[in-house]
Design a protein around this motif. Structure first.
Motif, PDB file in Angstrom:
ATOM      1  N   LEU A  96      40.991  46.323 -16.404  1.00  0.00           N
ATOM      2  CA  LEU A  96      40.530  47.409 -15.529  1.00  0.00           C
ATOM      3  C   LEU A  96      39.166  47.725 -15.278  1.00  0.00           C
ATOM      4  O   LEU A  96      38.680  47.856 -14.100  1.00  0.00           O
ATOM      5  N   LEU A  97      38.421  47.476 -16.444  1.00  0.00           N
ATOM      6  CA  LEU A  97      37.113  47.747 -16.440  1.00  0.00           C
ATOM      7  C   LEU A  97      36.331  46.573 -15.333  1.00  0.00           C
ATOM      8  O   LEU A  97      35.433  46.889 -14.577  1.00  0.00           O
ATOM      9  N   LYS A  98      36.764  45.500 -15.484  1.00  0.00           N
ATOM     10  CA  LYS A  98      36.285  44.111 -14.663  1.00  0.00           C
ATOM     11  C   LYS A  98      36.775  44.585 -13.359  1.00  0.00           C
ATOM     12  O   LYS A  98      35.974  44.264 -12.288  1.00  0.00           O
ATOM     13  N   GLY A  99      37.981  44.871 -12.949  1.00  0.00           N
ATOM     14  CA  GLY A  99      38.267  45.182 -11.539  1.00  0.00           C
ATOM     15  C   GLY A  99      37.527  46.275 -10.939  1.00  0.00           C
ATOM     16  O   GLY A  99      37.242  46.369  -9.719  1.00  0.00           O
ATOM     17  N   GLU A 100      37.403  47.375 -11.671  1.00  0.00           N
ATOM     18  CA  GLU A 100      36.508  48.618 -11.316  1.00  0.00           C
ATOM     19  C   GLU A 100      35.070  47.973 -10.836  1.00  0.00           C
ATOM     20  O   GLU A 100      34.645  48.234 -10.057  1.00  0.00           O
ATOM     21  N   ILE A 101      34.540  47.198 -11.804  1.00  0.00           N
ATOM     22  CA  ILE A 101      32.956  46.659 -11.593  1.00  0.00           C
ATOM     23  C   ILE A 101      33.067  46.041 -10.424  1.00  0.00           C
ATOM     24  O   ILE A 101      32.101  46.150  -9.533  1.00  0.00           O
ATOM     25  N   ASP A 102      33.832  44.828 -10.180  1.00  0.00           N
ATOM     26  CA  ASP A 102      33.963  44.134  -9.074  1.00  0.00           C
ATOM     27  C   ASP A 102      33.866  44.767  -7.858  1.00  0.00           C
ATOM     28  O   ASP A 102      33.337  44.652  -6.729  1.00  0.00           O
ATOM     29  N   ALA A 103      34.896  45.822  -7.684  1.00  0.00           N
ATOM     30  CA  ALA A 103      35.126  46.723  -6.567  1.00  0.00           C
ATOM     31  C   ALA A 103      33.686  47.601  -6.242  1.00  0.00           C
ATOM     32  O   ALA A 103      33.237  47.533  -5.035  1.00  0.00           O
ATOM     33  N   ARG A 125      28.419  52.697 -14.487  1.00  0.00           N
ATOM     34  CA  ARG A 125      26.977  52.623 -14.702  1.00  0.00           C
ATOM     35  C   ARG A 125      26.931  51.079 -15.237  1.00  0.00           C
ATOM     36  O   ARG A 125      25.733  50.546 -15.514  1.00  0.00           O
ATOM     37  N   MET A 126      28.060  50.140 -14.970  1.00  0.00           N
ATOM     38  CA  MET A 126      27.853  48.744 -15.415  1.00  0.00           C
ATOM     39  C   MET A 126      27.789  47.923 -14.078  1.00  0.00           C
ATOM     40  O   MET A 126      27.818  46.491 -14.139  1.00  0.00           O
ATOM     41  N   ALA A 127      27.688  48.400 -12.822  1.00  0.00           N
ATOM     42  CA  ALA A 127      27.803  47.896 -11.735  1.00  0.00           C
ATOM     43  C   ALA A 127      26.288  47.240 -11.621  1.00  0.00           C
ATOM     44  O   ALA A 127      25.575  47.333 -12.429  1.00  0.00           O
ATOM     45  N   ASP A 128      26.210  45.969 -10.598  1.00  0.00           N
ATOM     46  CA  ASP A 128      24.836  45.372 -10.789  1.00  0.00           C
ATOM     47  C   ASP A 128      23.666  46.448 -10.655  1.00  0.00           C
ATOM     48  O   ASP A 128      22.593  46.255 -11.233  1.00  0.00           O
ATOM     49  N   LYS A 129      23.867  47.445  -9.800  1.00  0.00           N
ATOM     50  CA  LYS A 129      23.127  48.547  -9.451  1.00  0.00           C
ATOM     51  C   LYS A 129      23.923  49.877  -9.897  1.00  0.00           C
ATOM     52  O   LYS A 129      24.853  50.194  -9.399  1.00  0.00           O
ATOM     53  N   PRO A 130      23.542  50.577 -11.215  1.00  0.00           N
ATOM     54  CA  PRO A 130      24.205  51.589 -11.733  1.00  0.00           C
ATOM     55  C   PRO A 130      24.486  52.651 -10.496  1.00  0.00           C
ATOM     56  O   PRO A 130      23.543  52.881  -9.745  1.00  0.00           O
ATOM     57  N   ILE A 131      25.551  53.246 -10.535  1.00  0.00           N
ATOM     58  CA  ILE A 131      26.123  54.245  -9.356  1.00  0.00           C
ATOM     59  C   ILE A 131      25.786  55.829  -9.692  1.00  0.00           C
ATOM     60  O   ILE A 131      26.746  55.940 -10.715  1.00  0.00           O
ATOM     61  N   GLN A 200      28.313  43.865 -20.969  1.00  0.00           N
ATOM     62  CA  GLN A 200      27.085  43.844 -20.981  1.00  0.00           C
ATOM     63  C   GLN A 200      26.975  45.602 -20.777  1.00  0.00           C
ATOM     64  O   GLN A 200      26.779  46.210 -19.925  1.00  0.00           O
ATOM     65  N   TRP A 201      26.700  46.352 -21.978  1.00  0.00           N
ATOM     66  CA  TRP A 201      26.605  47.823 -21.852  1.00  0.00           C
ATOM     67  C   TRP A 201      25.178  48.208 -22.394  1.00  0.00           C
ATOM     68  O   TRP A 201      24.749  47.944 -23.462  1.00  0.00           O
ATOM     69  N   ASN A 202      24.234  48.809 -21.347  1.00  0.00           N
ATOM     70  CA  ASN A 202      22.861  49.075 -21.804  1.00  0.00           C
ATOM     71  C   ASN A 202      22.768  50.526 -21.990  1.00  0.00           C
ATOM     72  O   ASN A 202      21.604  50.861 -22.139  1.00  0.00           O
ATOM     73  N   GLY A 203      23.733  51.337 -21.828  1.00  0.00           N
ATOM     74  CA  GLY A 203      23.372  52.746 -22.025  1.00  0.00           C
ATOM     75  C   GLY A 203      23.654  53.206 -23.328  1.00  0.00           C
ATOM     76  O   GLY A 203      23.713  52.540 -24.078  1.00  0.00           O
ATOM     77  N   THR A 204      23.628  54.556 -23.482  1.00  0.00           N
ATOM     78  CA  THR A 204      23.833  55.126 -24.861  1.00  0.00           C
ATOM     79  C   THR A 204      25.122  54.921 -25.609  1.00  0.00           C
ATOM     80  O   THR A 204      26.108  54.455 -24.708  1.00  0.00           O
ATOM     81  N   PRO A 205      25.115  54.627 -26.775  1.00  0.00           N
ATOM     82  CA  PRO A 205      26.379  54.268 -27.146  1.00  0.00           C
ATOM     83  C   PRO A 205      27.578  54.899 -26.953  1.00  0.00           C
ATOM     84  O   PRO A 205      27.616  56.261 -26.823  1.00  0.00           O
TER      85      PRO A 205
END
Length: 442
Positions: A96-103, A125-131, A200-205
């Motif tokens: 679900l996470l991957k599908g949403e990021i790809d979308a 927040r994990m898209a190529d450019k956070p939205i 790859q998660w770069n935000g706060t934990p």
């Protein structure tokens, strides 16, 4: 026309949940209706499959099919919900996470709007450019407020406490430290946290569902009256109730009109447990309305396909002539208005629709948000909530009889009705969103 700024908005709701998709459509319609002259909106709804896709399209919005492809009958089946884990296994949470990021990477929206959908809150927040993200919520999902002032009663899943008097339960809740409350499994969502490790998660934990749902703006679609004591951050706005009102061409099924005939002086009950209910709880309500004193009442019972096949619901009712069971869509605002009592699972849309028609509520909660919705009504003396482990036919009948006997329930729900009528949740939602877009996004 050429000078207009086109704004791309993607809605990521749990589209297989009736309440979520209804609120999303109302918000999207409000955004379109109150669009400033120098803007044009391009609105798309993400879908992994849903029986409500036609509803989105008929309201003039686009659908983007994202992976994984799911049946879409109800979110519990789609997400393999187990206990307090919304998503029942780690692999599915990852898909679900991957599908949403790809979308999001494909659509490149200017803003993502989501409801109670932790996947969307993370994926944007994990898209190529956070939205940038805007979240719409039935109650303030803000950690401090939720744990200190919102959850006044003990959660139903702590069974022993549900047998204690209400004042005792409230006192105990005040004494439980916040750090312990945060460990409640429903707040942790272990499968999503486990799945997140593969990305790859770069935000706060991310430790809890509160972190997952974090947004740049959160709008609360609830009555101001229910949120008076909450000290909310500036990016949280209480904008008023949001529920589907009856359209001018809504028609009530003849069988419902026959059951709720105004010449019929019997007590009239509308049982609507929504798509997030479970079969065993629906069956207890059916028994309450077809056995013992229930035979003296008239009832319309919704048996959503997501809860159980209608054949099983009809079998449970036996040959009771006093009830009509349907799995078809009904114009809930109109049907509520014909009933004396609504039997509900406490979903926000169902509760607000009952308030809008001035119909007292008997309910139980499947999860904490529904418990809070019902408790808000109970605290105003306009309904009765039965803890889920005590939801059985005799208790349901007793609650209905108490509401019929005591006229204050009807008076109190009418007071709430007046408050609801003085608030325009759709317009307020749209204006809060446009204010954020114009002042913060540009």
């Amino acid at each position: 026309m050429g000078n207009k700024k086109v704004l791309k908005i993607v809605f990521s709701s749990v589209i297989s949940d009736a309440g979520e998709v209804t609120r999303a459509i109302e918000i999207a319609d409000g955004i379109r209706r109150f669009c400033p002259e120098d803007y044009e909106v391009d609105i798309t709804f993400l879908s992994t499959g849903s029986v409500f896709e036609d509803k989105v399209i008929s309201n003039g919005f686009k659908i983007y099919k994202c992976l994984p492809s799911l049946p879409g009958i109800g979110f519990r089946e789609d997400f393999k919900t187990k206990g307090s884990n919304i998503i029942g296994d780690v692999k599915l949470a990852g898909e679900l996470l991957k599908g949403e990021i790809d979308a999001f990477n494909d659509l490149k929206p200017d803003v993502v709007i989501y409801g109670f959908n932790p996947i969307a809150g993370l994926a944007r927040r994990m898209a190529d450019k956070p939205i940038p993200g805007i979240c719409y919520m039935p109650i303030p999902m803000q950690k401090d407020v939720y744990l200190t002032t919102l959850m006044k009663d003990a959660p139903d899943n702590i069974k022993p406490l549900t047998y204690l008097p209400l004042n005792f339960r409230k006192s105990i809740m005040k004494l439980i430290p916040k750090a312990i409350k945060l460990k409640v499994p429903a707040f942790v969502q272990t499968n999503i946290i486990e799945a997140l490790k593969e990305f790859q998660w770069n935000g706060t934990p991310v430790k809890t569902v509160f972190d997952m749902l974090e947004a740049d703006l959160t709008i609360i679609n609830d009555l101001e009256e229910f949120n008076k004591g909450h000290k909310l951050p500036d990016n949280f706005k209480v904008v008023g109730p949001l529920y589907a009102s009856a359209s001018s061409n809504s028609k009530i099924d003849d069988n419902i009109l026959r059951t709720f005939n105004s010449e019929n002086k019997k007590i009239k009950i509308f049982c609507t447990l929504g798509s997030s209910g479970k079969k065993e709880y629906l069956f207890e309500a059916i028994k309450a309305l077809t056995q013992g004193i229930g035979k003296e009442w008239s009832a319309v019972i919704l048996a959503p396909k997501a809860v159980c096949p209608i054949k099983e619901a009809i079998e449970c009712a036996g040959d009771s002539p006093n009830v009509y069971i349907t799995d078809e869509f009904v114009p809930a605002p109109l049907v509520n208005g014909l009933a004396d009592v609504v039997v509900s699972h406490g979903g926000q849309g169902t509760v607000q629709t009952a308030i809008a028609s001035g119909t007292p509520i008997v309910g139980f909660a499947m999860q904490p948000e529904q418990q809070i919705n019902l408790d808000n009504v109970v605290m105003k003396g306009a309904g009765i909530r039965i803890p889920i482990n005590r939801w059985n036919a005799p208790n349901i009948q007793l609650a209905i009889r108490n509401i019929i006997k005591d006229t204050s329930y009807k008076e109190n729900i009418n007071t709430l009705k007046k408050m609801l009528e003085s608030s325009d949740g759709k317009k307020n939602s749209a204006l809060a969103i446009w204010d954020y877009i114009i002042n913060k996004l540009n």
